[in-house]
Design an enzyme around this catalytic site. Sequence first.
Site, PDB file in Angstrom:
ATOM      1  N   ASP A   7      50.830  22.268  68.872  1.00  0.00           N
ATOM      2  CA  ASP A   7      50.617  22.335  67.422  1.00  0.00           C
ATOM      3  C   ASP A   7      51.558  21.311  66.790  1.00  0.00           C
ATOM      4  O   ASP A   7      52.449  20.782  67.458  1.00  0.00           O
ATOM      5  CB  ASP A   7      50.943  23.758  66.918  1.00  0.00           C
ATOM      6  CG  ASP A   7      50.791  23.887  65.404  1.00  0.00           C
ATOM      7  OD1 ASP A   7      49.801  23.368  64.855  1.00  0.00           O
ATOM      8  OD2 ASP A   7      51.672  24.489  64.752  1.00  0.00           O
ATOM      9  N   SER A   8      51.383  21.089  65.504  1.00  0.00           N
ATOM     10  CA  SER A   8      52.302  20.189  64.791  1.00  0.00           C
ATOM     11  C   SER A   8      53.693  20.808  64.686  1.00  0.00           C
ATOM     12  O   SER A   8      54.641  20.115  64.320  1.00  0.00           O
ATOM     13  CB  SER A   8      51.772  19.919  63.388  1.00  0.00           C
ATOM     14  OG  SER A   8      51.770  21.127  62.644  1.00  0.00           O
ATOM     15  N   TYR A  39      50.727  17.787  59.975  1.00  0.00           N
ATOM     16  CA  TYR A  39      49.540  16.982  60.284  1.00  0.00           C
ATOM     17  C   TYR A  39      48.561  16.981  59.105  1.00  0.00           C
ATOM     18  O   TYR A  39      47.736  16.102  58.980  1.00  0.00           O
ATOM     19  CB  TYR A  39      48.787  17.579  61.478  1.00  0.00           C
ATOM     20  CG  TYR A  39      49.368  17.346  62.857  1.00  0.00           C
ATOM     21  CD1 TYR A  39      50.436  16.476  63.079  1.00  0.00           C
ATOM     22  CD2 TYR A  39      48.802  17.996  63.962  1.00  0.00           C
ATOM     23  CE1 TYR A  39      50.933  16.273  64.366  1.00  0.00           C
ATOM     24  CE2 TYR A  39      49.295  17.793  65.245  1.00  0.00           C
ATOM     25  CZ  TYR A  39      50.356  16.933  65.446  1.00  0.00           C
ATOM     26  OH  TYR A  39      50.825  16.740  66.727  1.00  0.00           O
ATOM     27  N   GLY A  40      48.652  18.055  58.292  1.00  0.00           N
ATOM     28  CA  GLY A  40      47.616  18.315  57.288  1.00  0.00           C
ATOM     29  C   GLY A  40      47.346  17.186  56.315  1.00  0.00           C
ATOM     30  O   GLY A  40      46.219  17.022  55.854  1.00  0.00           O
ATOM     31  N   CYS A  70      46.015  24.405  66.710  1.00  0.00           N
ATOM     32  CA  CYS A  70      46.188  23.769  65.408  1.00  0.00           C
ATOM     33  C   CYS A  70      44.793  23.463  64.866  1.00  0.00           C
ATOM     34  O   CYS A  70      44.026  22.746  65.525  1.00  0.00           O
ATOM     35  CB  CYS A  70      46.982  22.482  65.604  1.00  0.00           C
ATOM     36  SG  CYS A  70      47.111  21.460  64.132  1.00  0.00           S
ATOM     37  N   ASN A  71      44.473  24.022  63.713  1.00  0.00           N
ATOM     38  CA  ASN A  71      43.147  23.768  63.140  1.00  0.00           C
ATOM     39  C   ASN A  71      42.966  22.300  62.772  1.00  0.00           C
ATOM     40  O   ASN A  71      41.887  21.728  62.950  1.00  0.00           O
ATOM     41  CB  ASN A  71      42.951  24.608  61.873  1.00  0.00           C
ATOM     42  CG  ASN A  71      42.851  26.077  62.180  1.00  0.00           C
ATOM     43  OD1 ASN A  71      43.845  26.727  62.475  1.00  0.00           O
ATOM     44  ND2 ASN A  71      41.643  26.618  62.123  1.00  0.00           N
ATOM     45  N   THR A  72      44.041  21.690  62.247  1.00  0.00           N
ATOM     46  CA  THR A  72      43.948  20.297  61.791  1.00  0.00           C
ATOM     47  C   THR A  72      43.689  19.361  62.979  1.00  0.00           C
ATOM     48  O   THR A  72      42.830  18.479  62.907  1.00  0.00           O
ATOM     49  CB  THR A  72      45.260  19.886  61.080  1.00  0.00           C
ATOM     50  OG1 THR A  72      45.612  20.916  60.148  1.00  0.00           O
ATOM     51  CG2 THR A  72      45.102  18.572  60.362  1.00  0.00           C
ATOM     52  N   GLU A 169      58.004  26.320  58.920  1.00  0.00           N
ATOM     53  CA  GLU A 169      58.872  25.454  59.739  1.00  0.00           C
ATOM     54  C   GLU A 169      60.350  25.710  59.452  1.00  0.00           C
ATOM     55  O   GLU A 169      61.196  25.452  60.295  1.00  0.00           O
ATOM     56  CB  GLU A 169      58.527  23.976  59.509  1.00  0.00           C
ATOM     57  CG  GLU A 169      57.221  23.529  60.159  1.00  0.00           C
ATOM     58  CD  GLU A 169      57.212  23.659  61.683  1.00  0.00           C
ATOM     59  OE1 GLU A 169      58.180  23.234  62.335  1.00  0.00           O
ATOM     60  OE2 GLU A 169      56.228  24.208  62.221  1.00  0.00           O
ATOM     61  N   CYS A 201      44.767  27.937  59.289  1.00  0.00           N
ATOM     62  CA  CYS A 201      45.878  27.114  59.796  1.00  0.00           C
ATOM     63  C   CYS A 201      46.771  28.057  60.578  1.00  0.00           C
ATOM     64  O   CYS A 201      47.070  29.164  60.111  1.00  0.00           O
ATOM     65  CB  CYS A 201      46.646  26.482  58.640  1.00  0.00           C
ATOM     66  SG  CYS A 201      48.249  25.771  59.130  1.00  0.00           S
ATOM     67  N   THR A 202      47.181  27.622  61.769  1.00  0.00           N
ATOM     68  CA  THR A 202      47.900  28.549  62.652  1.00  0.00           C
ATOM     69  C   THR A 202      49.322  28.873  62.170  1.00  0.00           C
ATOM     70  O   THR A 202      49.937  29.809  62.678  1.00  0.00           O
ATOM     71  CB  THR A 202      47.956  27.989  64.085  1.00  0.00           C
ATOM     72  OG1 THR A 202      48.533  26.669  64.041  1.00  0.00           O
ATOM     73  CG2 THR A 202      46.575  27.913  64.690  1.00  0.00           C
ATOM     74  N   HIS A 203      49.822  28.108  61.209  1.00  0.00           N
ATOM     75  CA  HIS A 203      51.122  28.474  60.627  1.00  0.00           C
ATOM     76  C   HIS A 203      51.007  29.715  59.732  1.00  0.00           C
ATOM     77  O   HIS A 203      51.964  30.480  59.589  1.00  0.00           O
ATOM     78  CB  HIS A 203      51.683  27.332  59.764  1.00  0.00           C
ATOM     79  CG  HIS A 203      52.355  26.235  60.534  1.00  0.00           C
ATOM     80  ND1 HIS A 203      51.653  25.295  61.259  1.00  0.00           N
ATOM     81  CD2 HIS A 203      53.674  25.924  60.690  1.00  0.00           C
ATOM     82  CE1 HIS A 203      52.515  24.455  61.812  1.00  0.00           C
ATOM     83  NE2 HIS A 203      53.743  24.808  61.484  1.00  0.00           N
TER      84      HIS A 203
HETATM   85  N1  DGL Z   1      49.247  24.544  62.244  1.00  0.00           N
HETATM   86  C1  DGL Z   1      48.379  23.511  61.887  1.00  0.00           C
HETATM   87  C2  DGL Z   1      46.981  23.908  61.594  1.00  0.00           C
HETATM   88  O1  DGL Z   1      46.537  24.884  62.147  1.00  0.00           O
HETATM   89  C3  DGL Z   1      48.926  22.255  61.275  1.00  0.00           C
HETATM   90  C4  DGL Z   1      49.587  22.354  59.963  1.00  0.00           C
HETATM   91  C5  DGL Z   1      50.126  21.026  59.550  1.00  0.00           C
HETATM   92  O2  DGL Z   1      50.850  20.408  60.346  1.00  0.00           O
HETATM   93  O3  DGL Z   1      49.821  20.577  58.446  1.00  0.00           O
HETATM   94  O4  DGL Z   1      46.281  23.299  60.856  1.00  0.00           O
END
Ligand code: DGL
Length: 276
Positions: A7-8, A39-40, A70-72, A169, A201-203
């Site tokens: 993931d990011s 990453y978003g 990570c969805n992104t 984070e 988003c996994t966060h």
């Molecule tokens: N956890 C990530 C996701 O699922 C990335 C979030 C990010 O880095 O912007 O999209």
Amino acid sequence: MMVGIFDSGVGGLSVYREIRKLLPGEDFTYFSDNAHCPYGDKSREYVVDRAFRITGLLLEKGADIVVVACNTATAAAISALRESYSDNTKEEVRARVLKESGGRRDHIEFIGMEPAVKPAIGMTHTGVVGVLATAGTLRAEKYRHTKELAYGKVKVVEHIGEGFVELVEKGETEGPHAENVVRSSLQPLLDSGADTIVLGCTHYPFLMDTIRKIAGPGVTVIDPAPAIARHLVEVMERDGLLPDGTNGKASARKGQTLLLSSGDDSVLKNMASAII
Ligand code: DGL
């Protein structure tokens, strides 16, 4: 067998947490790309480049399958990753994977994330589903396809979870500041009548208590991680990556987890030890 996860940042730990419940005897390598987080708001090309570099590293470390937690990154890169690594009927794929995995494997499967719009369609009573995700996920073609499932059935409204990734984070998932940040992005969805909120988003599952507090008891919040973990087990069983007796609770062996990150690893270590 070893499962590579990336993931990011620490968000993918929300997926790792569910996977580990099902596969406590397996080994994992978790890579947090926090030097390049978030990453978003990055370009698709940037995220694809990161996904390929990290996949190479995970194969070098011994991964037999990769979870793009990570969805992104899934929206940006999973088709390209599968094209390059998954089809072992193609000679160039076999050659690449054999080389990068040190001769262990001839193809690699990828498990990706997808906003859980489909289950949400069956759960909403108001007919409005809210999706919280990053800008990168919401603008991706992959998400547009996912959203098509809802056409003619329910209304889908979206909002970027502005500042959510940064909170997680920092390990700041509760308190007045976190509540204000979450409210700014969640309230517009609630105001549109959404009674089902999809965490895309996994966060975001790490903000679950704060999200629930603001949304109230009448709103269902969906974290797709348990479904992704079940899907991983199915694919590993299908591919013979879980020899009989080593799957899940049947195993007496305790799996090992290697934690890697491209930046400071203190939050990763804290959050992972709370899970392990
Ligand atoms: N956890 C990530 C996701 O699922 C990335 C979030 C990010 O880095 O912007 O999209």
